[in-house]
Scaffold this motif. Structure first.
Motif, PDB file in Angstrom:
ATOM      1  N   UNK A  96     -17.215 -54.649 -42.083  1.00 46.07           N
ATOM      2  CA  UNK A  96     -17.946 -54.279 -40.866  1.00 46.07           C
ATOM      3  C   UNK A  96     -17.017 -53.583 -39.875  1.00 46.07           C
ATOM      4  N   UNK A  97     -15.805 -54.145 -39.705  1.00 48.75           N
ATOM      5  CA  UNK A  97     -14.858 -53.551 -38.766  1.00 48.75           C
ATOM      6  C   UNK A  97     -14.435 -52.158 -39.177  1.00 48.75           C
ATOM      7  N   UNK A  98     -14.233 -51.942 -40.473  1.00 45.47           N
ATOM      8  CA  UNK A  98     -13.833 -50.616 -40.959  1.00 45.47           C
ATOM      9  C   UNK A  98     -14.932 -49.592 -40.686  1.00 45.47           C
ATOM     10  N   UNK A  99     -16.162 -49.953 -40.993  1.00 43.36           N
ATOM     11  CA  UNK A  99     -17.273 -49.020 -40.768  1.00 43.36           C
ATOM     12  C   UNK A  99     -17.455 -48.768 -39.278  1.00 43.36           C
ATOM     13  N   UNK A 103     -17.222 -45.057 -38.239  1.00 43.83           N
ATOM     14  CA  UNK A 103     -18.539 -44.428 -38.076  1.00 43.83           C
ATOM     15  C   UNK A 103     -19.241 -44.778 -36.768  1.00 43.83           C
ATOM     16  N   UNK A 104     -18.861 -45.900 -36.172  1.00 47.07           N
ATOM     17  CA  UNK A 104     -19.564 -46.348 -34.970  1.00 47.07           C
ATOM     18  C   UNK A 104     -20.594 -47.392 -35.320  1.00 47.07           C
ATOM     19  N   UNK A 105     -21.855 -46.987 -35.415  1.00 44.64           N
ATOM     20  CA  UNK A 105     -22.906 -47.942 -35.749  1.00 44.64           C
ATOM     21  C   UNK A 105     -22.786 -48.350 -37.216  1.00 44.64           C
ATOM     22  N   UNK A 106     -23.116 -49.622 -37.483  1.00 46.35           N
ATOM     23  CA  UNK A 106     -22.960 -50.188 -38.834  1.00 46.35           C
ATOM     24  C   UNK A 106     -24.347 -50.476 -39.402  1.00 46.35           C
ATOM     25  N   UNK A 107     -24.786 -49.713 -40.395  1.00 48.11           N
ATOM     26  CA  UNK A 107     -26.109 -49.948 -40.983  1.00 48.11           C
ATOM     27  C   UNK A 107     -26.081 -51.133 -41.945  1.00 48.11           C
ATOM     28  N   UNK A 108     -27.256 -51.549 -42.381  1.00 48.94           N
ATOM     29  CA  UNK A 108     -27.358 -52.586 -43.409  1.00 48.94           C
ATOM     30  C   UNK A 108     -26.665 -52.069 -44.672  1.00 48.94           C
ATOM     31  N   UNK A 109     -25.777 -52.860 -45.237  1.00 49.84           N
ATOM     32  CA  UNK A 109     -25.053 -52.372 -46.412  1.00 49.84           C
ATOM     33  C   UNK A 109     -24.026 -53.353 -46.917  1.00 49.84           C
ATOM     34  N   UNK A 224     -30.904 -57.321 -30.260  1.00 49.03           N
ATOM     35  CA  UNK A 224     -30.276 -56.194 -29.571  1.00 49.03           C
ATOM     36  C   UNK A 224     -30.138 -54.982 -30.493  1.00 49.03           C
ATOM     37  N   UNK A 225     -29.727 -55.231 -31.732  1.00 51.05           N
ATOM     38  CA  UNK A 225     -29.513 -54.128 -32.672  1.00 51.05           C
ATOM     39  C   UNK A 225     -30.824 -53.442 -33.019  1.00 51.05           C
ATOM     40  N   UNK A 226     -31.859 -54.236 -33.247  1.00 52.18           N
ATOM     41  CA  UNK A 226     -33.142 -53.668 -33.640  1.00 52.18           C
ATOM     42  C   UNK A 226     -33.875 -53.010 -32.473  1.00 52.18           C
ATOM     43  N   UNK A 231     -24.479 -52.228 -28.120  1.00 48.63           N
ATOM     44  CA  UNK A 231     -23.460 -51.193 -27.927  1.00 48.63           C
ATOM     45  C   UNK A 231     -22.427 -51.307 -29.047  1.00 48.63           C
ATOM     46  N   UNK A 232     -22.297 -50.257 -29.840  1.00 43.90           N
ATOM     47  CA  UNK A 232     -21.370 -50.275 -30.972  1.00 43.90           C
ATOM     48  C   UNK A 232     -19.933 -50.037 -30.548  1.00 43.90           C
ATOM     49  N   UNK A 233     -19.729 -49.520 -29.348  1.00 41.75           N
ATOM     50  CA  UNK A 233     -18.390 -49.274 -28.833  1.00 41.75           C
ATOM     51  C   UNK A 233     -18.242 -49.959 -27.487  1.00 41.75           C
TER      52      UNK A 233
END
Length: 277
Positions: A96-99, A103-109, A224-226, A231-233
């Motif tokens: 999660x931290x790497x993405x 990339x900023x926002x982290x999608x389901x994956x 919050x995410x949905x 805030x991703x940053x």
């Protein structure tokens, strides 16, 4: 540093130092998150690193507890599965931290694969503990497992419906995955607390209190995410995102202290190293 020859005093001193360190880490996390004293890159890195480090510490301590038991000891199965689940959390945090950093926002994956897989091992650990404490027949075990699965499905459905009805229009898969985490956290922690209350005492329940804390932070994060509010940053942060991330990190600290408490109980409370087989 000498913690004294008295096991009770050593237990209290180490536990007190750990609590103080956890509070200090939480305060530093809040300062970095709210005041952002460094560059955007460093602030975001530290916000991810704190959770990664906390998950790693919890996994290491759980592994120490697993290794403390002999191969023939029944609790070894409990802690082997529990530690495996925590190591999967470490992998999820790193992914999660790497993405997030790239990339900023982290999608389901990928992170969700690790996190969702971990709950199989947490569930297996709790089932092993249930067998130790209750010694049920195979038929009873099957019945209780089916009841647990049904309860989980009901909780997921309730939280899923809540998210769909209160957040902005969203992908149903995202809502379903985000509903899974608080549902399974609540279910496993409630079962563990029930077992501790009726059979084993409070010490057994402490490692599972972190899951109960995660259920709150996971539900807030999901909403919050949905709803598009998360805030991703850090430089785009808001009060609700701050509360969500602080609660998430705090849940890791509660989990770590709970696992440490179990380790200290084994080392200084249940039996001393001299008494160990």
């Amino acid at each position: 540093m000498r913690f004294g020859s008295n096991p009770s005093k050593a237990y209290s001193r180490i536990n007190g130092l750990a609590v103080s360190a956890a509070l200090l880490m939480l305060a530093l996390y809040i300062v970095i998150y709210w005041y952002q004293p460094f560059s955007e890159l460093i602030n975001n890195f530290l916000s991810n690193f704190f959770s990664q480090a906390a998950s790693l510490v919890a996994a290491v301590i759980a592994t120490m507890i697993w290794s403390y038991y002999e191969k023939t000891d029944a609790p070894r199965r409990v802690w082997g599965n529990f530690a495996t689940g925590l190591w999967l959390w470490v992998a999820g945090e790193i992914a999660w931290g790497y993405i997030n950093m790239t990339r900023g926002d982290v999608p389901i994956g990928v992170p969700d694969f690790f996190w969702m897989s971990s709950y199989f091992f947490f569930g297996w650990a709790l089932l092993a503990q249930y067998k130790i404490l209750v010694q049920p027949t195979p038929r009873v075990v099957i019945r209780q497992v089916l009841i647990g699965i049904l309860a989980l499905l009901i909780l997921i459905l309730l939280i899923y419906s809540f998210l769909l009805s209160t957040a902005e229009p969203m992908e149903k898969l995202d809502a379903l995955v985000n509903a899974f985490y608080p549902a399974v956290d609540v279910l496993l922690s409630v079962i563990a607390l029930w077992l501790a209350r009726n059979f084993a005492g409070g010490v057994f329940a402490r490692p599972w209190l972190g899951l109960l804390a995660f259920s709150i932070s996971d539900l807030l994060y999901a909403w919050l995410e949905l709803s598009g509010t998360y805030a991703w940053s850090l430089d785009q942060g808001n009060l609700l995102s701050t509360i969500s991330d602080v609660a998430y990190f705090g849940a890791y600290l509660i989990l770590g202290l709970g696992v440490l408490s179990q380790w200290l109980f084994l080392k200084y409370g249940l039996r001393t190293p001299v008494e160990r087989r």
